[in-house]
Design an enzyme around this catalytic site. Sequence first.
Site, PDB file in Angstrom:
ATOM      1  N   LYS A   1     -21.586   1.770   4.514  1.00 33.58           N
ATOM      2  CA  LYS A   1     -21.056   3.143   4.389  1.00 33.58           C
ATOM      3  C   LYS A   1     -21.401   3.826   3.059  1.00 33.58           C
ATOM      4  O   LYS A   1     -21.439   5.045   2.991  1.00 33.58           O
ATOM      5  CB  LYS A   1     -19.536   3.150   4.578  1.00 33.58           C
ATOM      6  CG  LYS A   1     -19.101   2.861   5.997  1.00 33.58           C
ATOM      7  CD  LYS A   1     -17.604   3.023   6.153  1.00 33.58           C
ATOM      8  CE  LYS A   1     -17.142   2.503   7.505  1.00 33.58           C
ATOM      9  NZ  LYS A   1     -15.739   2.832   7.789  1.00 33.58           N
TER      10      LYS A   1
ATOM     11  N   ALA B   1      -4.812   0.273  -1.644  1.00 28.08           N
ATOM     12  CA  ALA B   1      -5.633   1.237  -2.400  1.00 28.08           C
ATOM     13  C   ALA B   1      -7.117   0.924  -2.279  1.00 28.08           C
ATOM     14  O   ALA B   1      -7.886   1.146  -3.199  1.00 28.08           O
ATOM     15  CB  ALA B   1      -5.195   1.238  -3.860  1.00 28.08           C
TER      16      ALA B   1
HETATM   17  P1  ATR Z   1     -10.491  -1.650   2.868  1.00 28.85           P
HETATM   18  O1  ATR Z   1     -11.793  -1.081   2.425  1.00 28.85           O
HETATM   19  O2  ATR Z   1     -10.448  -2.049   4.324  1.00 28.85           O
HETATM   20  O3  ATR Z   1      -9.327  -0.788   2.514  1.00 28.85           O
HETATM   21  P2  ATR Z   1     -10.195  -3.391   0.590  1.00 28.85           P
HETATM   22  O4  ATR Z   1     -10.958  -2.429  -0.227  1.00 28.85           O
HETATM   23  O5  ATR Z   1     -10.465  -4.834   0.457  1.00 28.85           O
HETATM   24  O6  ATR Z   1     -10.337  -3.061   2.137  1.00 28.85           O
HETATM   25  O7  ATR Z   1      -8.640  -3.101   0.308  1.00 28.85           O
HETATM   26  C1  ATR Z   1      -7.632  -3.878   0.820  1.00 28.85           C
HETATM   27  C2  ATR Z   1      -6.288  -3.408   0.265  1.00 28.85           C
HETATM   28  O8  ATR Z   1      -5.285  -4.230   0.816  1.00 28.85           O
HETATM   29  C3  ATR Z   1      -6.173  -3.522  -1.240  1.00 28.85           C
HETATM   30  O9  ATR Z   1      -5.365  -2.459  -1.699  1.00 28.85           O
HETATM   31  C4  ATR Z   1      -5.467  -4.872  -1.432  1.00 28.85           C
HETATM   32  O10 ATR Z   1      -4.699  -4.995  -2.598  1.00 28.85           O
HETATM   33  P3  ATR Z   1      -5.370  -5.426  -4.018  1.00 28.85           P
HETATM   34  O11 ATR Z   1      -6.043  -4.196  -4.551  1.00 28.85           O
HETATM   35  O12 ATR Z   1      -4.219  -5.842  -4.853  1.00 28.85           O
HETATM   36  O13 ATR Z   1      -6.329  -6.544  -3.700  1.00 28.85           O
HETATM   37  C5  ATR Z   1      -4.546  -4.856  -0.232  1.00 28.85           C
HETATM   38  N1  ATR Z   1      -4.152  -6.213   0.165  1.00 28.85           N
HETATM   39  C6  ATR Z   1      -4.918  -7.128   0.772  1.00 28.85           C
HETATM   40  N2  ATR Z   1      -4.223  -8.266   0.977  1.00 28.85           N
HETATM   41  C7  ATR Z   1      -2.966  -8.045   0.494  1.00 28.85           C
HETATM   42  C8  ATR Z   1      -1.764  -8.833   0.420  1.00 28.85           C
HETATM   43  N3  ATR Z   1      -1.706 -10.077   0.900  1.00 28.85           N
HETATM   44  N4  ATR Z   1      -0.672  -8.256  -0.134  1.00 28.85           N
HETATM   45  C9  ATR Z   1      -0.699  -6.994  -0.613  1.00 28.85           C
HETATM   46  N5  ATR Z   1      -1.809  -6.226  -0.580  1.00 28.85           N
HETATM   47  C10 ATR Z   1      -2.926  -6.728  -0.034  1.00 28.85           C
END
Ligand code: ATR
Length: 291
Positions: free
Chosen positions: A81, A143
């Site tokens: 993307k 985020a």
């Molecule tokens: P995408 O592009 O699909 O949004 P990403 O960029 O990997 O995927 O973002 C995943 C989001 O889910 C992030 O905000 C992540 O939090 P961190 O920035 O702290 O990594 C959040 N996330 C993923 N697993 C999590 C968990 N077990 N608990 C809380 N937040 C989680």
Amino acid sequence: MDVVQQLLQWQQAHSSKALYCVIGDPIKQSKSPLMLNRAFEECSIDATYGAFQVAPDQLPQFVQAVRELGILGMNVTIPHKLHVMELIDEIDADALNLGAVNTVVNRNGRLIGYNTDGIGYVRSLKEEAVANITNKKIVVVGAGGAARGIIYALLQENPSSIYVINRTVAKAKELVASLQSNVPLLAAGQAELEQLCNDADIVINTTSVGMYPHPDETPIAGHWMKFGAVASDLIYNPLKTQFLLEAEQHGCIAHGGLGMFIYQGAFAFEYWTGQTAPVEAMRETVLAVLQ
Ligand code: ATR
């Protein structure tokens, strides 16, 4: 066989039809071919939509082949993307601002990039859960890239505020600082999640917490929500996450992630054909394979 060769053979085999495709890596799991082929059939458009697994190093040649072979449109998914933006001829202002392209239109050899993820999400939220988002208090959990796209689209609807809550607060702050708007857009950490959910009209989970194969997990307890508020989840496998089940039991309106997938495809269909997408037929087709 090289993926550009595959595209060429596919184009030759269907040369009488209008051609569209989706690219990603992996791509096997994609429901887009089923959904878009059904949409073309429903509207009696003589078109075919194929899926191609394109590795990052093959992307430039593939995009050039799409341009030259007259493939009329392309959907772009993970991990392309961002990189695809450097390879096309024009980028719509919203896609440029939010920094990702998921839909490409081929206008006589000129490739134009759009992003239909955020607007697809908002159209789904409005049609399926809450007709008017203006003046609503919104909480977005997570985020990442998905959060960014939907927040960008939500800001255009003039909500009263959007709180972005993330496990890593610095990432929430960074996201908030990168988007300009007259709407109050604020970052917070997990410690404030319960209280902010309690006060919100719409709470949206954009994290992968609760997704198959861990459907028992939830980032938000249903009872943190205000009675009658909207609980929304970008996850569509399962169709109803633990967060949505708990919130519904607590008197909230549940909005699952399938609609976002359907409507991002509907917008792509509309950009390509100029016709209104047959949304219910598309939904029926995807639901049939998911259930
Ligand atoms: P995408 O592009 O699909 O949004 P990403 O960029 O990997 O995927 O973002 C995943 C989001 O889910 C992030 O905000 C992540 O939090 P961190 O920035 O702290 O990594 C959040 N996330 C993923 N697993 C999590 C968990 N077990 N608990 C809380 N937040 C989680």
